[in-house]
Design a protein around this motif. Structure first.
Motif, PDB file in Angstrom:
ATOM      1  N   GLY A   1     -31.833  30.634   1.635  1.00  0.00           N
ATOM      2  CA  GLY A   1     -32.313  29.295   1.621  1.00  0.00           C
ATOM      3  C   GLY A   1     -31.735  28.490   2.779  1.00  0.00           C
ATOM      4  N   ALA A   2     -32.103  27.252   2.804  1.00  0.00           N
ATOM      5  CA  ALA A   2     -31.647  26.354   3.861  1.00  0.00           C
ATOM      6  C   ALA A   2     -30.136  26.139   3.763  1.00  0.00           C
ATOM      7  N   LYS A   3     -29.512  26.030   4.919  1.00  0.00           N
ATOM      8  CA  LYS A   3     -28.064  25.819   4.988  1.00  0.00           C
ATOM      9  C   LYS A   3     -27.776  24.605   5.859  1.00  0.00           C
ATOM     10  N   THR A   4     -26.663  23.956   5.562  1.00  0.00           N
ATOM     11  CA  THR A   4     -26.204  22.889   6.439  1.00  0.00           C
ATOM     12  C   THR A   4     -25.557  23.534   7.655  1.00  0.00           C
ATOM     13  N   THR A   5     -25.296  22.754   8.668  1.00  0.00           N
ATOM     14  CA  THR A   5     -24.638  23.275   9.859  1.00  0.00           C
ATOM     15  C   THR A   5     -23.267  23.838   9.503  1.00  0.00           C
ATOM     16  N   THR A   6     -22.542  23.152   8.654  1.00  0.00           N
ATOM     17  CA  THR A   6     -21.217  23.612   8.232  1.00  0.00           C
ATOM     18  C   THR A   6     -21.321  24.952   7.494  1.00  0.00           C
ATOM     19  N   GLU A   7     -22.291  25.085   6.601  1.00  0.00           N
ATOM     20  CA  GLU A   7     -22.474  26.338   5.868  1.00  0.00           C
ATOM     21  C   GLU A   7     -22.844  27.477   6.825  1.00  0.00           C
ATOM     22  N   TYR A   8     -23.694  27.166   7.800  1.00  0.00           N
ATOM     23  CA  TYR A   8     -24.090  28.165   8.789  1.00  0.00           C
ATOM     24  C   TYR A   8     -22.872  28.663   9.573  1.00  0.00           C
ATOM     25  N   TYR A   9     -22.051  27.745  10.065  1.00  0.00           N
ATOM     26  CA  TYR A   9     -20.881  28.152  10.844  1.00  0.00           C
ATOM     27  C   TYR A   9     -19.870  28.907   9.991  1.00  0.00           C
ATOM     28  N   LYS A  10     -19.803  28.613   8.718  1.00  0.00           N
ATOM     29  CA  LYS A  10     -18.935  29.371   7.809  1.00  0.00           C
ATOM     30  C   LYS A  10     -19.445  30.806   7.697  1.00  0.00           C
ATOM     31  N   LEU A  11     -20.754  30.986   7.586  1.00  0.00           N
ATOM     32  CA  LEU A  11     -21.322  32.331   7.520  1.00  0.00           C
ATOM     33  C   LEU A  11     -21.075  33.102   8.824  1.00  0.00           C
ATOM     34  N   VAL A  12     -21.229  32.424   9.957  1.00  0.00           N
ATOM     35  CA  VAL A  12     -20.954  33.053  11.247  1.00  0.00           C
ATOM     36  C   VAL A  12     -19.490  33.468  11.327  1.00  0.00           C
ATOM     37  N   SER A  13     -18.598  32.600  10.888  1.00  0.00           N
ATOM     38  CA  SER A  13     -17.172  32.904  10.885  1.00  0.00           C
ATOM     39  C   SER A  13     -16.871  34.110   9.992  1.00  0.00           C
ATOM     40  N   ASP A  14     -17.483  34.145   8.816  1.00  0.00           N
ATOM     41  CA  ASP A  14     -17.277  35.282   7.908  1.00  0.00           C
ATOM     42  C   ASP A  14     -17.742  36.586   8.563  1.00  0.00           C
ATOM     43  N   ALA A  15     -18.898  36.553   9.236  1.00  0.00           N
ATOM     44  CA  ALA A  15     -19.418  37.750   9.904  1.00  0.00           C
ATOM     45  C   ALA A  15     -18.473  38.193  11.019  1.00  0.00           C
ATOM     46  N   MET A  16     -17.936  37.245  11.770  1.00  0.00           N
ATOM     47  CA  MET A  16     -17.010  37.580  12.856  1.00  0.00           C
ATOM     48  C   MET A  16     -15.719  38.191  12.304  1.00  0.00           C
ATOM     49  N   GLN A  17     -15.227  37.643  11.198  1.00  0.00           N
ATOM     50  CA  GLN A  17     -14.025  38.202  10.581  1.00  0.00           C
ATOM     51  C   GLN A  17     -14.284  39.619  10.069  1.00  0.00           C
ATOM     52  N   TYR A  18     -15.471  39.839   9.505  1.00  0.00           N
ATOM     53  CA  TYR A  18     -15.817  41.165   9.017  1.00  0.00           C
ATOM     54  C   TYR A  18     -15.904  42.155  10.185  1.00  0.00           C
ATOM     55  N   LYS A  19     -16.504  41.706  11.288  1.00  0.00           N
ATOM     56  CA  LYS A  19     -16.615  42.555  12.476  1.00  0.00           C
ATOM     57  C   LYS A  19     -15.224  42.954  12.973  1.00  0.00           C
ATOM     58  N   THR A  20     -14.314  42.017  13.020  1.00  0.00           N
ATOM     59  CA  THR A  20     -12.942  42.297  13.457  1.00  0.00           C
ATOM     60  C   THR A  20     -12.282  43.319  12.532  1.00  0.00           C
ATOM     61  N   ALA A  21     -12.459  43.140  11.232  1.00  0.00           N
ATOM     62  CA  ALA A  21     -11.869  44.074  10.267  1.00  0.00           C
ATOM     63  C   ALA A  21     -12.501  45.464  10.407  1.00  0.00           C
ATOM     64  N   PHE A  22     -13.803  45.508  10.662  1.00  0.00           N
ATOM     65  CA  PHE A  22     -14.499  46.781  10.817  1.00  0.00           C
ATOM     66  C   PHE A  22     -13.997  47.511  12.062  1.00  0.00           C
ATOM     67  N   GLN A  23     -13.855  46.766  13.156  1.00  0.00           N
ATOM     68  CA  GLN A  23     -13.334  47.371  14.387  1.00  0.00           C
ATOM     69  C   GLN A  23     -11.905  47.869  14.201  1.00  0.00           C
ATOM     70  N   LYS A  24     -11.100  47.121  13.475  1.00  0.00           N
ATOM     71  CA  LYS A  24      -9.721  47.553  13.216  1.00  0.00           C
ATOM     72  C   LYS A  24      -9.705  48.841  12.403  1.00  0.00           C
ATOM     73  N   ALA A  25     -10.583  48.922  11.415  1.00  0.00           N
ATOM     74  CA  ALA A  25     -10.655  50.143  10.603  1.00  0.00           C
ATOM     75  C   ALA A  25     -11.038  51.334  11.470  1.00  0.00           C
ATOM     76  N   MET A  26     -11.969  51.140  12.399  1.00  0.00           N
ATOM     77  CA  MET A  26     -12.337  52.227  13.314  1.00  0.00           C
ATOM     78  C   MET A  26     -11.170  52.589  14.225  1.00  0.00           C
ATOM     79  N   ASP A  27     -10.432  51.568  14.698  1.00  0.00           N
ATOM     80  CA  ASP A  27      -9.247  51.821  15.530  1.00  0.00           C
ATOM     81  C   ASP A  27      -8.214  52.631  14.753  1.00  0.00           C
ATOM     82  N   ASP A  28      -7.952  52.203  13.515  1.00  0.00           N
ATOM     83  CA  ASP A  28      -6.934  52.870  12.696  1.00  0.00           C
ATOM     84  C   ASP A  28      -7.282  54.338  12.454  1.00  0.00           C
ATOM     85  N   LEU A  29      -8.574  54.643  12.367  1.00  0.00           N
ATOM     86  CA  LEU A  29      -9.021  56.013  12.125  1.00  0.00           C
ATOM     87  C   LEU A  29      -9.351  56.756  13.416  1.00  0.00           C
ATOM     88  N   ASP A  30      -9.185  56.080  14.557  1.00  0.00           N
ATOM     89  CA  ASP A  30      -9.484  56.648  15.867  1.00  0.00           C
ATOM     90  C   ASP A  30     -10.920  57.175  15.944  1.00  0.00           C
TER      91      ASP A  30
END
Length: 157
Positions: A1-30
């Motif tokens: 559904g529709a999101k406010t600008t603040t809600e949108y940026y929160k979702l973007v932030s969550d995705a970026m944090q997930y990406k960082t965690a995913f990359q770290k997991a790949m690093d940890d497993l080489d």
């Protein structure tokens, strides 16, 4: 559904944090590449999956986190690829429509492709393409027999 600008940026932030965690997991497993299914079923006849929840598709995650990904057919559905009748239903909401779709696909008698996806980190498309080429050679994919690269494109001007 529709999101406010603040809600949108929160979702973007969550995705970026997930990406960082995913990359770290790949690093940890080489890990350089990930190999996995594209979806829970082989390719389906047109318009046959309208009732499926989105959770049976495994490719969307890598779009969200900006990882390079490619798919490759590795085999075909055969008439003897049947679901074991005694296998228990693990998810009452998901399993019945998935099993019904699988049975409809088998009933067509057509050799629908079964594909996998190969995933690389962002900015590693060359590694992904090399991995797809090797996977295709190893599985006897449709272009595996080509021993030399295709000719270079020529200008029509």
């Amino acid at each position: 559904g529709a999101k406010t600008t603040t809600e949108y940026y929160k979702l973007v932030s969550d995705a970026m944090q997930y990406k960082t965690a995913f990359q770290k997991a790949m690093d940890d497993l080489d890990l350089d590449l990930l190999l996995g299914p594209c979806q829970a079923l082989p390719t389906q006849p047109r318009c046959s999956t309208k009732a499926f929840p989105n959770m049976v598709i495994y490719t969307a995650l890598f779009n969200l986190i900006d990882f390079a990904a490619g798919t490759l057919p590795v085999t075909e559905l055969r008439p003897d690829d049947t679901w074991a009748e005694d296998e228990p239903i693990a998810d009452a909401m998901l399993d019945p429509p998935v099993r019904e779709a699988y049975a409809r696909t088998l009933a067509t008698g057509l050799p629908f492709p079964v594909a996998v996806q190969l995933v690389a980190r962002p900015w590693r498309e060359e590694l992904l393409l090399r991995g797809l080429r090797e996977l295709e050679r190893a599985t006897g994919g449709p272009f595996a027999a080509r021993s030399s690269p295709p000719p270079a494109p020529r200008s029509v001007l």
